[in-house]
Design an enzyme around this catalytic site. Structure first.
Site, PDB file in Angstrom:
ATOM      1  N   LYS A 165     -15.963 -48.569   5.583  1.00  0.00           N
ATOM      2  CA  LYS A 165     -14.790 -48.865   6.398  1.00  0.00           C
ATOM      3  C   LYS A 165     -13.796 -47.714   6.383  1.00  0.00           C
ATOM      4  O   LYS A 165     -13.517 -47.138   5.343  1.00  0.00           O
ATOM      5  CB  LYS A 165     -14.123 -50.150   5.907  1.00  0.00           C
ATOM      6  CG  LYS A 165     -15.032 -51.369   6.028  1.00  0.00           C
ATOM      7  CD  LYS A 165     -14.416 -52.606   5.425  1.00  0.00           C
ATOM      8  CE  LYS A 165     -14.349 -52.516   3.923  1.00  0.00           C
ATOM      9  NZ  LYS A 165     -13.890 -53.771   3.297  1.00  0.00           N
ATOM     10  N   THR A 206      -1.601 -56.492   5.904  1.00  0.00           N
ATOM     11  CA  THR A 206      -3.018 -56.131   5.800  1.00  0.00           C
ATOM     12  C   THR A 206      -3.689 -56.802   4.606  1.00  0.00           C
ATOM     13  O   THR A 206      -4.778 -56.414   4.211  1.00  0.00           O
ATOM     14  CB  THR A 206      -3.150 -54.602   5.627  1.00  0.00           C
ATOM     15  OG1 THR A 206      -2.343 -54.208   4.508  1.00  0.00           O
ATOM     16  CG2 THR A 206      -2.680 -53.861   6.864  1.00  0.00           C
ATOM     17  N   GLY A 261      -5.953 -59.011   2.651  1.00  0.00           N
ATOM     18  CA  GLY A 261      -7.159 -59.784   2.950  1.00  0.00           C
ATOM     19  C   GLY A 261      -8.001 -59.258   4.098  1.00  0.00           C
ATOM     20  O   GLY A 261      -8.902 -59.958   4.577  1.00  0.00           O
ATOM     21  N   THR A 262      -7.744 -58.032   4.534  1.00  0.00           N
ATOM     22  CA  THR A 262      -8.527 -57.491   5.657  1.00  0.00           C
ATOM     23  C   THR A 262     -10.014 -57.365   5.297  1.00  0.00           C
ATOM     24  O   THR A 262     -10.881 -57.729   6.085  1.00  0.00           O
ATOM     25  CB  THR A 262      -8.010 -56.104   6.103  1.00  0.00           C
ATOM     26  OG1 THR A 262      -7.798 -55.310   4.945  1.00  0.00           O
ATOM     27  CG2 THR A 262      -6.726 -56.214   6.879  1.00  0.00           C
ATOM     28  N   GLY A 263     -10.283 -56.845   4.082  1.00  0.00           N
ATOM     29  CA  GLY A 263     -11.677 -56.653   3.656  1.00  0.00           C
ATOM     30  C   GLY A 263     -12.409 -57.972   3.513  1.00  0.00           C
ATOM     31  O   GLY A 263     -13.557 -58.124   3.961  1.00  0.00           O
ATOM     32  N   CYS A 264     -11.734 -58.941   2.881  1.00  0.00           N
ATOM     33  CA  CYS A 264     -12.330 -60.276   2.694  1.00  0.00           C
ATOM     34  C   CYS A 264     -12.657 -60.896   4.047  1.00  0.00           C
ATOM     35  O   CYS A 264     -13.744 -61.449   4.252  1.00  0.00           O
ATOM     36  CB  CYS A 264     -11.355 -61.206   1.977  1.00  0.00           C
ATOM     37  SG  CYS A 264     -10.684 -60.546   0.459  1.00  0.00           S
TER      38      CYS A 264
HETATM   39  O1  PXL Z   1      -8.938 -58.178  -0.683  1.00  0.00           O
HETATM   40  C1  PXL Z   1      -9.510 -58.132  -1.937  1.00  0.00           C
HETATM   41  C2  PXL Z   1      -9.294 -59.364  -2.725  1.00  0.00           C
HETATM   42  C3  PXL Z   1     -10.378 -60.141  -3.061  1.00  0.00           C
HETATM   43  N1  PXL Z   1     -10.264 -61.258  -3.796  1.00  0.00           N
HETATM   44  C4  PXL Z   1      -9.081 -61.690  -4.230  1.00  0.00           C
HETATM   45  C5  PXL Z   1      -7.949 -60.971  -3.907  1.00  0.00           C
HETATM   46  C6  PXL Z   1      -8.047 -59.779  -3.131  1.00  0.00           C
HETATM   47  C7  PXL Z   1      -6.864 -59.014  -2.766  1.00  0.00           C
HETATM   48  O2  PXL Z   1      -5.747 -59.298  -3.051  1.00  0.00           O
HETATM   49  O3  PXL Z   1      -6.766 -61.413  -4.323  1.00  0.00           O
HETATM   50  C8  PXL Z   1      -9.000 -62.929  -5.045  1.00  0.00           C
END
Ligand code: PXL
Length: 258
Positions: free
Chosen positions: A173, A205, A207-210
């Site tokens: 990414k 931004t 939680g973008t990856g999740c």
């Molecule tokens: O975005 C990565 C991530 C994954 N999992 C948890 C998170 C975060 C980012 O804050 O809190 C539980």
């Protein structure tokens, strides 16, 4: 109804982790199941506390879901430490969970660690070979390869080298790279494909990856081919960023309804 499983951590603030994954599954019309790996006391300003769950409990959650529900796709997020990575890899192999999207989460948005440094090796050797797709950002790719990635050229080489670690595909990414556009590179044995999207100027931004990896997993659960799933998930992420609700005083969440 198609079923997707998220194996990830809890973000009490609801913007990332399991909460973001389940909202995203719902948005794509996919039934969501979850196996929690860790719990954070967290809001948009940062992580206050972090507690890892016992590896056997993580394994048992995956077992319970897989023995009863037809898991059409799964994703992993924050895994905490090497013992949890091992437990997840064992369960994924034992219960033949596939396709699997591995988001190699290392730190939370504010920089708090969500993976022990010693777990990077376990991630590479145990989980990557089971992955349909891994979705590192630039910083994660640098940690995985132990070298800096500054240019698009270096990113392309990095994506190919990550492919050699065993996943069927790599989505490197570009959100953390310089430039007007966010360029993500999808590397498969067939070659490297660039996905371009306008960079959305926003501080929201979290939680973008999740959200991206969950959207890909949902689309794979629906039977979409990988390339199409990545393109559609990225378009969803752009809309979710553009319409972020502006919640919280820090890095706010996306609009998962987008
Ligand atoms: O975005 C990565 C991530 C994954 N999992 C948890 C998170 C975060 C980012 O804050 O809190 C539980």
């Amino acid at each position: 109804m198609q079923v997707a499983l998220t194996i990830a951590g809890s973000d009490s603030g609801g913007g990332a982790g399991v909460q973001a994954d389940l909202k995203t599954f719902f948005r794509f019309g996919v039934y969501g199941a979850s196996a929690l790996t860790l719990v954070t006391a967290q809001n948009t300003l940062g992580v206050r506390r972090l507690e890892l769950l016992p590896p056997e409990l993580v394994y048992a959650q995956i077992q319970s879901v897989a023995e009863d529900l037809p898991v059409h796709a799964a994703k992993t997020g924050a895994l905490g430490d090497a013992a949890i990575v091992e437990a997840v890899a064992e369960a994924v192999a034992r219960f033949r969970i596939a396709p699997l999207v591995v988001d190699p989460v290392m730190v939370a948005k504010g920089g708090d660690p969500l993976l022990a440094p010693g777990a990077v090796q376990a991630l590479k050797t145990r989980l990557f070979p089971l992955a349909t797709l891994i979705t590192p950002n630039r910083l994660e790719a640098e940690a995985l390869l132990q070298r800096p990635i500054r240019t698009l050229q270096e990113a392309e080489e990095a994506a190919r080298d990550l492919l050699d670690l065993g996943p069927r595909a790599v989505l490197l990414k570009g959100g953390h790279l310089e430039g007007e556009e966010a360029v993500d590179l999808l590397a498969t044995p067939e070659g490297v494909l660039a996905f371009r999207a306008p960079r959305v100027p926003t501080r929201h931004t979290h939680g973008t990856g999740c959200t991206l990896s969950a959207a890909i997993a949902a689309l794979l659960a629906l039977g979409k081919p990988l390339e199409g799933a990545v393109g559609e998930a990225k378009a969803y992420l752009t809309r979710a960023l553009e319409t972020a609700p502006g919640l919280g005083r820090g890095h706010g969440p996306l609009n998962h309804f987008a």
